[in-house]
Design a protein around this motif. Structure first.
Motif, short mmCIF file in Angstrom:
data_model
loop_
_atom_site.label_atom_id
_atom_site.label_comp_id
_atom_site.label_asym_id
_atom_site.label_seq_id
_atom_site.Cartn_x
_atom_site.Cartn_y
_atom_site.Cartn_z
N ILE A 113 -47.24 87.08 -49.88
CA ILE A 113 -48.17 87.92 -49.12
C ILE A 113 -48.12 87.52 -47.65
O ILE A 113 -48.14 86.33 -47.32
CB ILE A 113 -49.60 87.74 -49.67
N TYR A 114 -48.06 88.53 -46.78
CA TYR A 114 -48.18 88.30 -45.34
C TYR A 114 -49.55 88.82 -44.92
O TYR A 114 -49.83 90.00 -45.02
CB TYR A 114 -47.07 89.03 -44.59
N SER A 115 -50.41 87.91 -44.47
CA SER A 115 -51.76 88.25 -44.05
C SER A 115 -51.92 87.88 -42.58
O SER A 115 -51.54 86.77 -42.18
CB SER A 115 -52.78 87.49 -44.90
N VAL A 116 -52.50 88.81 -41.79
CA VAL A 116 -52.58 88.57 -40.35
C VAL A 116 -53.76 89.34 -39.76
O VAL A 116 -54.14 90.39 -40.27
CB VAL A 116 -51.25 88.99 -39.66
N ILE A 117 -54.32 88.77 -38.70
CA ILE A 117 -55.32 89.47 -37.88
C ILE A 117 -54.61 89.87 -36.60
O ILE A 117 -54.00 89.02 -35.93
CB ILE A 117 -56.53 88.58 -37.57
N ARG A 170 -37.05 82.88 -53.20
CA ARG A 170 -37.02 83.68 -54.45
C ARG A 170 -37.26 82.79 -55.67
O ARG A 170 -38.03 83.14 -56.57
CB ARG A 170 -35.67 84.38 -54.60
N ARG A 171 -36.61 81.64 -55.68
CA ARG A 171 -36.80 80.70 -56.79
C ARG A 171 -38.24 80.18 -56.82
O ARG A 171 -38.84 80.03 -57.89
CB ARG A 171 -35.80 79.55 -56.70
N MET A 172 -38.78 79.91 -55.63
CA MET A 172 -40.16 79.44 -55.54
C MET A 172 -41.11 80.49 -56.11
O MET A 172 -42.02 80.16 -56.88
CB MET A 172 -40.49 79.16 -54.06
N LYS A 173 -40.90 81.77 -55.75
CA LYS A 173 -41.74 82.85 -56.27
C LYS A 173 -41.61 82.95 -57.79
O LYS A 173 -42.61 83.15 -58.48
CB LYS A 173 -41.33 84.19 -55.65
N ALA A 174 -40.41 82.83 -58.29
CA ALA A 174 -40.16 82.97 -59.73
C ALA A 174 -40.82 81.86 -60.54
O ALA A 174 -41.25 82.09 -61.67
CB ALA A 174 -38.66 83.00 -60.00
N SER A 175 -40.92 80.68 -59.96
CA SER A 175 -41.46 79.55 -60.72
C SER A 175 -42.93 79.25 -60.41
O SER A 175 -43.56 78.48 -61.14
CB SER A 175 -40.62 78.29 -60.45
N ALA A 176 -43.48 79.86 -59.38
CA ALA A 176 -44.86 79.55 -58.97
C ALA A 176 -45.87 80.17 -59.93
O ALA A 176 -45.69 81.29 -60.42
CB ALA A 176 -45.11 80.06 -57.56
N GLU A 177 -46.93 79.44 -60.17
CA GLU A 177 -48.03 79.95 -60.99
C GLU A 177 -49.08 80.64 -60.13
O GLU A 177 -49.91 81.38 -60.65
CB GLU A 177 -48.66 78.79 -61.76
N ARG A 178 -49.06 80.38 -58.83
CA ARG A 178 -50.01 80.98 -57.90
C ARG A 178 -49.23 81.67 -56.80
O ARG A 178 -48.07 81.34 -56.53
CB ARG A 178 -50.94 79.91 -57.33
N ASP A 179 -49.88 82.61 -56.11
CA ASP A 179 -49.22 83.37 -55.05
C ASP A 179 -48.82 82.49 -53.87
O ASP A 179 -49.34 81.38 -53.70
CB ASP A 179 -50.14 84.49 -54.55
N LEU A 180 -47.91 83.01 -53.07
CA LEU A 180 -47.46 82.37 -51.85
C LEU A 180 -47.87 83.24 -50.67
O LEU A 180 -47.97 84.46 -50.80
CB LEU A 180 -45.94 82.21 -51.84
N SER A 181 -48.06 82.61 -49.52
CA SER A 181 -48.43 83.33 -48.31
C SER A 181 -47.47 82.90 -47.20
O SER A 181 -47.15 81.72 -47.07
CB SER A 181 -49.86 82.98 -47.91
N VAL A 182 -47.00 83.87 -46.43
CA VAL A 182 -46.13 83.57 -45.30
C VAL A 182 -46.92 83.81 -44.02
O VAL A 182 -47.62 84.82 -43.89
CB VAL A 182 -44.82 84.39 -45.32
N GLY A 183 -46.86 82.86 -43.10
CA GLY A 183 -47.62 82.96 -41.86
C GLY A 183 -46.74 82.93 -40.64
O GLY A 183 -45.80 82.15 -40.56
N GLY A 184 -47.05 83.78 -39.69
CA GLY A 184 -46.32 83.86 -38.44
C GLY A 184 -45.34 85.01 -38.46
O GLY A 184 -44.67 85.25 -39.47
N ASP A 219 -44.13 90.94 -50.85
CA ASP A 219 -44.63 91.91 -51.81
C ASP A 219 -45.83 92.69 -51.28
O ASP A 219 -46.02 93.85 -51.63
CB ASP A 219 -45.04 91.20 -53.11
N GLU A 220 -46.66 92.02 -50.48
CA GLU A 220 -47.87 92.65 -49.97
C GLU A 220 -48.13 92.22 -48.54
O GLU A 220 -47.77 91.12 -48.13
CB GLU A 220 -49.08 92.27 -50.83
N LEU A 221 -48.77 93.13 -47.78
CA LEU A 221 -49.21 92.85 -46.42
C LEU A 221 -50.71 93.08 -46.36
O LEU A 221 -51.20 94.10 -46.86
CB LEU A 221 -48.51 93.75 -45.41
#
Length: 187
Positions: free
Chosen positions: A5-9, A112-126, A140-142
């Protein structure tokens, strides 16, 4: 599989920081901050470039100002501290926060591997790192929070050359005039 997820103000004219590098105008009020906290609660890992990490590392010790900080800020500090952080930097020597590792290069296949194996969501910042992740088809989401201000220039929340079809999942208006837009990417 976890979502990235990319979240931004950002300002109405599309900047996350103005020409002086300031984003004080984007500071969320308590209503928006509490809402952001609920969105961030499922995140298990934050992906940052060096500059965004240097801004966000404030939250490593923000809870020590408990008497001076509003409850949503203390809550966010706890959420941030509980998550893992990956910082992509060629120059950062060491991390100033727990649960943090430094990677020298952004590797889309590793994410991609991190997403496939993670049990919780990831967030990208910047915007730079998010732009790379979007171009690689990883986001996947903004989650965009539009602040009621035009700053006239600065650091755009999306880099040039990014084109992705989106599906609106949710929209919300806050008392401060901030508008939240939640999109899913469509491939």
């Amino acid at each position: 599989m976890a979502k990235l997820i990319y979240s931004v103000i950002a300002s109405l004219d599309g900047y996350m920081a103005d020409e002086e590098g300031s984003f004080a105008w984007a500071a969320p009020d308590e209503e928006v901050h509490a809402f952001v906290n609920e969105l961030e609660r499922p995140v298990g890992t934050y992906l940052y470039g060096r500059r965004m990490y240097e801004v966000m590392v404030y939250w490593e010790t923000a809870d020590t100002l408990a008497d001076q900080s509003p409850a949503p800020e203390r809550d966010f500090a706890e959420i941030w501290q509980a998550a893992d952080k990956v910082v992509y930097s060629k120059t950062l020597e060491q991390a100033d926060s727990a649960r943090t590792r430094i990677e020298r290069e952004f590797d889309p296949e590793a994410v991609r591997r991190m997403k496939a194996s993670a049990e919780r969501d990831l967030s990208v910042g910047g915007p730079d790192l998010a732009g790379q992740a979007i171009k690689a088809g990883l986001v996947d989401e903004l989650q965009l929070f539009v602040a009621p201000i035009i700053v006239g220039g600065g650091n755009p929340w999306l880099p040039d050359g990014v084109r992705v079809k989106l599906e609106l999942l949710d929209a919300r208006r806050f008392g401060s005039g901030v508008v939240y837009l939640h999109y899913r990417t469509r491939t």
